[in-house]
Design a protein around this motif. Structure first.
Motif, PDB file in Angstrom:
ATOM      1  N   SER A 202     -12.382  10.485 -18.034  1.00  0.00           N
ATOM      2  CA  SER A 202     -13.674  10.980 -18.515  1.00  0.00           C
ATOM      3  C   SER A 202     -14.287  12.085 -17.670  1.00  0.00           C
ATOM      4  O   SER A 202     -15.159  12.814 -18.152  1.00  0.00           O
ATOM      5  CB  SER A 202     -14.668   9.808 -18.578  1.00  0.00           C
ATOM      6  OG  SER A 202     -14.893   9.279 -17.275  1.00  0.00           O
ATOM      7  N   TRP A 233     -14.302  18.923 -18.066  1.00  0.00           N
ATOM      8  CA  TRP A 233     -13.302  18.128 -17.352  1.00  0.00           C
ATOM      9  C   TRP A 233     -11.884  18.389 -17.870  1.00  0.00           C
ATOM     10  O   TRP A 233     -10.936  18.498 -17.078  1.00  0.00           O
ATOM     11  CB  TRP A 233     -13.630  16.649 -17.443  1.00  0.00           C
ATOM     12  CG  TRP A 233     -12.679  15.799 -16.648  1.00  0.00           C
ATOM     13  CD1 TRP A 233     -11.863  14.815 -17.104  1.00  0.00           C
ATOM     14  CD2 TRP A 233     -12.438  15.899 -15.235  1.00  0.00           C
ATOM     15  NE1 TRP A 233     -11.134  14.286 -16.080  1.00  0.00           N
ATOM     16  CE2 TRP A 233     -11.458  14.934 -14.915  1.00  0.00           C
ATOM     17  CE3 TRP A 233     -12.957  16.711 -14.223  1.00  0.00           C
ATOM     18  CZ2 TRP A 233     -10.981  14.756 -13.614  1.00  0.00           C
ATOM     19  CZ3 TRP A 233     -12.475  16.537 -12.932  1.00  0.00           C
ATOM     20  CH2 TRP A 233     -11.503  15.577 -12.641  1.00  0.00           C
ATOM     21  N   ASP A 234     -11.715  18.494 -19.169  1.00  0.00           N
ATOM     22  CA  ASP A 234     -10.380  18.755 -19.712  1.00  0.00           C
ATOM     23  C   ASP A 234      -9.830  20.091 -19.224  1.00  0.00           C
ATOM     24  O   ASP A 234      -8.622  20.233 -18.992  1.00  0.00           O
ATOM     25  CB  ASP A 234     -10.400  18.735 -21.248  1.00  0.00           C
ATOM     26  CG  ASP A 234     -10.572  17.331 -21.806  1.00  0.00           C
ATOM     27  OD1 ASP A 234     -10.340  16.369 -21.053  1.00  0.00           O
ATOM     28  OD2 ASP A 234     -10.935  17.199 -22.982  1.00  0.00           O
ATOM     29  N   GLU A 235     -10.707  21.067 -19.049  1.00  0.00           N
ATOM     30  CA  GLU A 235     -10.266  22.372 -18.556  1.00  0.00           C
ATOM     31  C   GLU A 235      -9.842  22.293 -17.088  1.00  0.00           C
ATOM     32  O   GLU A 235      -8.874  22.940 -16.672  1.00  0.00           O
ATOM     33  CB  GLU A 235     -11.385  23.403 -18.735  1.00  0.00           C
ATOM     34  CG  GLU A 235     -10.920  24.832 -18.507  1.00  0.00           C
ATOM     35  CD  GLU A 235     -11.951  25.869 -18.930  1.00  0.00           C
ATOM     36  OE1 GLU A 235     -11.799  27.037 -18.529  1.00  0.00           O
ATOM     37  OE2 GLU A 235     -12.897  25.507 -19.656  1.00  0.00           O
ATOM     38  N   LEU A 237      -8.496  19.645 -15.682  1.00  0.00           N
ATOM     39  CA  LEU A 237      -7.190  19.003 -15.702  1.00  0.00           C
ATOM     40  C   LEU A 237      -6.109  19.977 -16.161  1.00  0.00           C
ATOM     41  O   LEU A 237      -4.974  19.944 -15.665  1.00  0.00           O
ATOM     42  CB  LEU A 237      -7.224  17.774 -16.610  1.00  0.00           C
ATOM     43  CG  LEU A 237      -8.080  16.597 -16.131  1.00  0.00           C
ATOM     44  CD1 LEU A 237      -8.068  15.476 -17.168  1.00  0.00           C
ATOM     45  CD2 LEU A 237      -7.599  16.076 -14.785  1.00  0.00           C
ATOM     46  N   GLN A 238      -6.434  20.838 -17.106  1.00  0.00           N
ATOM     47  CA  GLN A 238      -5.477  21.820 -17.604  1.00  0.00           C
ATOM     48  C   GLN A 238      -5.074  22.786 -16.488  1.00  0.00           C
ATOM     49  O   GLN A 238      -3.885  23.072 -16.291  1.00  0.00           O
ATOM     50  CB  GLN A 238      -6.086  22.580 -18.778  1.00  0.00           C
ATOM     51  CG  GLN A 238      -5.122  23.495 -19.522  1.00  0.00           C
ATOM     52  CD  GLN A 238      -4.217  22.734 -20.479  1.00  0.00           C
ATOM     53  OE1 GLN A 238      -4.498  21.592 -20.826  1.00  0.00           O
ATOM     54  NE2 GLN A 238      -3.130  23.355 -20.898  1.00  0.00           N
ATOM     55  N   GLU A 309      -0.466  19.408 -21.873  1.00  0.00           N
ATOM     56  CA  GLU A 309      -1.354  18.523 -22.637  1.00  0.00           C
ATOM     57  C   GLU A 309      -0.811  17.096 -22.657  1.00  0.00           C
ATOM     58  O   GLU A 309      -1.572  16.135 -22.529  1.00  0.00           O
ATOM     59  CB  GLU A 309      -1.506  19.043 -24.071  1.00  0.00           C
ATOM     60  CG  GLU A 309      -2.320  20.323 -24.200  1.00  0.00           C
ATOM     61  CD  GLU A 309      -1.546  21.570 -23.767  1.00  0.00           C
ATOM     62  OE1 GLU A 309      -0.313  21.476 -23.598  1.00  0.00           O
ATOM     63  OE2 GLU A 309      -2.190  22.618 -23.580  1.00  0.00           O
ATOM     64  N   ILE A 312      -1.287  15.482 -19.185  1.00  0.00           N
ATOM     65  CA  ILE A 312      -2.685  15.107 -18.984  1.00  0.00           C
ATOM     66  C   ILE A 312      -3.029  13.851 -19.779  1.00  0.00           C
ATOM     67  O   ILE A 312      -3.682  12.936 -19.271  1.00  0.00           O
ATOM     68  CB  ILE A 312      -3.610  16.275 -19.388  1.00  0.00           C
ATOM     69  CG1 ILE A 312      -3.447  17.439 -18.408  1.00  0.00           C
ATOM     70  CG2 ILE A 312      -5.068  15.823 -19.455  1.00  0.00           C
ATOM     71  CD1 ILE A 312      -4.099  18.723 -18.877  1.00  0.00           C
ATOM     72  N   ARG A 313      -2.587  13.804 -21.025  1.00  0.00           N
ATOM     73  CA  ARG A 313      -2.888  12.655 -21.886  1.00  0.00           C
ATOM     74  C   ARG A 313      -2.325  11.363 -21.291  1.00  0.00           C
ATOM     75  O   ARG A 313      -2.990  10.323 -21.276  1.00  0.00           O
ATOM     76  CB  ARG A 313      -2.327  12.882 -23.283  1.00  0.00           C
ATOM     77  CG  ARG A 313      -2.799  11.843 -24.308  1.00  0.00           C
ATOM     78  CD  ARG A 313      -2.204  12.110 -25.682  1.00  0.00           C
ATOM     79  NE  ARG A 313      -2.343  13.500 -26.059  1.00  0.00           N
ATOM     80  CZ  ARG A 313      -1.308  14.308 -26.326  1.00  0.00           C
ATOM     81  NH1 ARG A 313      -0.069  13.855 -26.248  1.00  0.00           N
ATOM     82  NH2 ARG A 313      -1.510  15.562 -26.668  1.00  0.00           N
ATOM     83  N   GLN A 316      -4.536  10.345 -18.303  1.00  0.00           N
ATOM     84  CA  GLN A 316      -5.844   9.852 -18.719  1.00  0.00           C
ATOM     85  C   GLN A 316      -5.748   8.450 -19.307  1.00  0.00           C
ATOM     86  O   GLN A 316      -6.660   7.634 -19.146  1.00  0.00           O
ATOM     87  CB  GLN A 316      -6.471  10.810 -19.731  1.00  0.00           C
ATOM     88  CG  GLN A 316      -6.936  12.120 -19.110  1.00  0.00           C
ATOM     89  CD  GLN A 316      -7.639  13.023 -20.109  1.00  0.00           C
ATOM     90  OE1 GLN A 316      -7.105  13.332 -21.167  1.00  0.00           O
ATOM     91  NE2 GLN A 316      -8.843  13.454 -19.771  1.00  0.00           N
ATOM     92  N   SER A 320      -7.169   5.649 -15.747  1.00  0.00           N
ATOM     93  CA  SER A 320      -8.619   5.593 -15.867  1.00  0.00           C
ATOM     94  C   SER A 320      -9.179   4.493 -14.982  1.00  0.00           C
ATOM     95  O   SER A 320      -8.690   3.359 -14.993  1.00  0.00           O
ATOM     96  CB  SER A 320      -9.033   5.354 -17.311  1.00  0.00           C
ATOM     97  OG  SER A 320     -10.419   5.118 -17.391  1.00  0.00           O
ATOM     98  N   CYS A 325     -10.472   5.852 -22.344  1.00  0.00           N
ATOM     99  CA  CYS A 325      -9.452   6.876 -22.567  1.00  0.00           C
ATOM    100  C   CYS A 325     -10.045   8.004 -23.387  1.00  0.00           C
ATOM    101  O   CYS A 325     -10.942   7.778 -24.165  1.00  0.00           O
ATOM    102  CB  CYS A 325      -8.243   6.311 -23.291  1.00  0.00           C
ATOM    103  SG  CYS A 325      -7.345   5.059 -22.355  1.00  0.00           S
TER     104      CYS A 325
END
Length: 325
Positions: A202, A233-235, A237-238, A309, A312-313, A316, A320, A325
């Motif tokens: 998250s 946050w997703d950026e 991790l990318q 991607e 990362i998935r 996550q 966690s 998730c």
């Protein structure tokens, strides 16, 4: 007997020690000839720019004593900037200039410096006093990151950064590093900054560590350090995951910042990241690395190359700390 029991308990929790880090991760995944790509911040920046990844803008590079004569002209168009050694480590040798008053520059900590002071400091950088191994170095002059307002209640001056540990493109653990008065506005744990765990799923902050002690509040602001949602946050991790392809190094500490205007940026990369991140997250790093290695093995068996991607998935879903998730 006490130490033996303690060691066994830590081992069972998957806590990573420095010897195991060096043998099982750094030696196994990081080829020596690739180290210059991360040990030299200029090479890191150039490669990231080529790959289209955001980094603080480079204003100029001082490589020789002769170049120092042009420092005044280089700085003439900038009220604030950062001077750092290209091959420095641990935050040593970095000067953060926040403003200019006539012939003086004011650092983020409030110290006033003249052009002669800056030239003298850069001369020291060139001599190698801040560099890894004491080798001749270069000085970078770059954009001063403006921290996002999300950090205003939980940071003392300076610029917070986010450290993400990446194993062959799998972001396995994350930590927010917050400057304190003691660290003089630097996000360096060894100088007194705070490390705060971050939930991988998250991007919400967890508890913190300060001088290897668990804490719940920032010592200067007295505000809780947990429960803060980190934007983009997703950026983050990318960018961290893609740093594997950027360098070819399999075990990395990726340091990122959040600029209030430009968003997430790569600050620098580290081929020998420290282990305090485990205290901040109250979790063992080796346990997560072993689980990521199992997923890599499954991909090899299926003859599948995981995308950033997908990596990362997976992390996550499996790492966690909040059960989401």
């Amino acid at each position: 007997m006490f130490w033996h029991k303690t060691w066994r308990a830590l081992r069972q929790r998957g806590v990573l020690g420095i010897n195991q880090r060096n043998c099982d991760l750094i030696l196994q995944y990081n080829q020596r000839h690739l180290y210059p790509l991360v040990d030299n911040k200029l090479l890191t920046k150039q490669r990231a720019i080529t790959a289209g990844m955001r980094v603080p803008t480079l204003y100029g590079v001082i490589e020789t004593e002769r170049d120092i004569a042009g420092l005044g002209g280089l700085l003439s168009g900038h009220r604030d900037f950062v001077i750092k050694p290209a091959q420095g480590a641990g935050g040593d040798g970095i000067i953060v200039v926040a403003d200019r008053f006539g012939d003086y520059w004011r650092t983020a900590s409030g110290k006033l410096l003249t052009l002669d002071d800056l030239e003298f400091h850069i001369s020291g950088i060139l001599s190698g006093i801040y560099s890894l191994g004491g080798h001749r170095d270069s000085a970078l002059i770059e954009y001063r990151v403006q921290p996002d307002s999300v950090f205003s209640a939980i940071s003392f001056e300076g610029v917070p950064d986010i450290r993400i540990i990446v194993l062959r493109g799998y972001p396995v653990m994350a930590m927010l590093r917050l400057p304190t008065r003691q660290s003089q506005g630097k996000a360096n744990l060894h100088q007194g900054a705070i490390g705060v765990g971050v939930d991988l799923a998250s991007g919400v902050t967890l508890g913190g560590t300060w001088h290897n002690l668990r804490i719940e509040r920032h010592p200067d602001t007295a505000n809780p350090v947990s429960g803060v949602q980190l934007p983009f946050w997703d950026e983050f991790l990318q960018l961290a995951s893609q740093s594997y392809e950027l360098t070819g190094l399999g075990y990395l500490g990726v340091d990122l910042v959040l600029d209030r205007d430009a968003g997430p940026m790569i600050l620098e990369l580290n081929a020998r990241p420290g282990l305090n991140i485990q205290i901040a997250n109250d979790a063992g790093l080796m346990a997560r690395c072993r689980e990521a290695e199992s997923e890599m093995g499954r991909c090899r068996r299926d003859d599948h190359v995981a995308t950033a991607e997908e990596r990362i998935r997976f992390c996550q879903q499996h790492f966690s700390s909040l059960g989401t998730c």
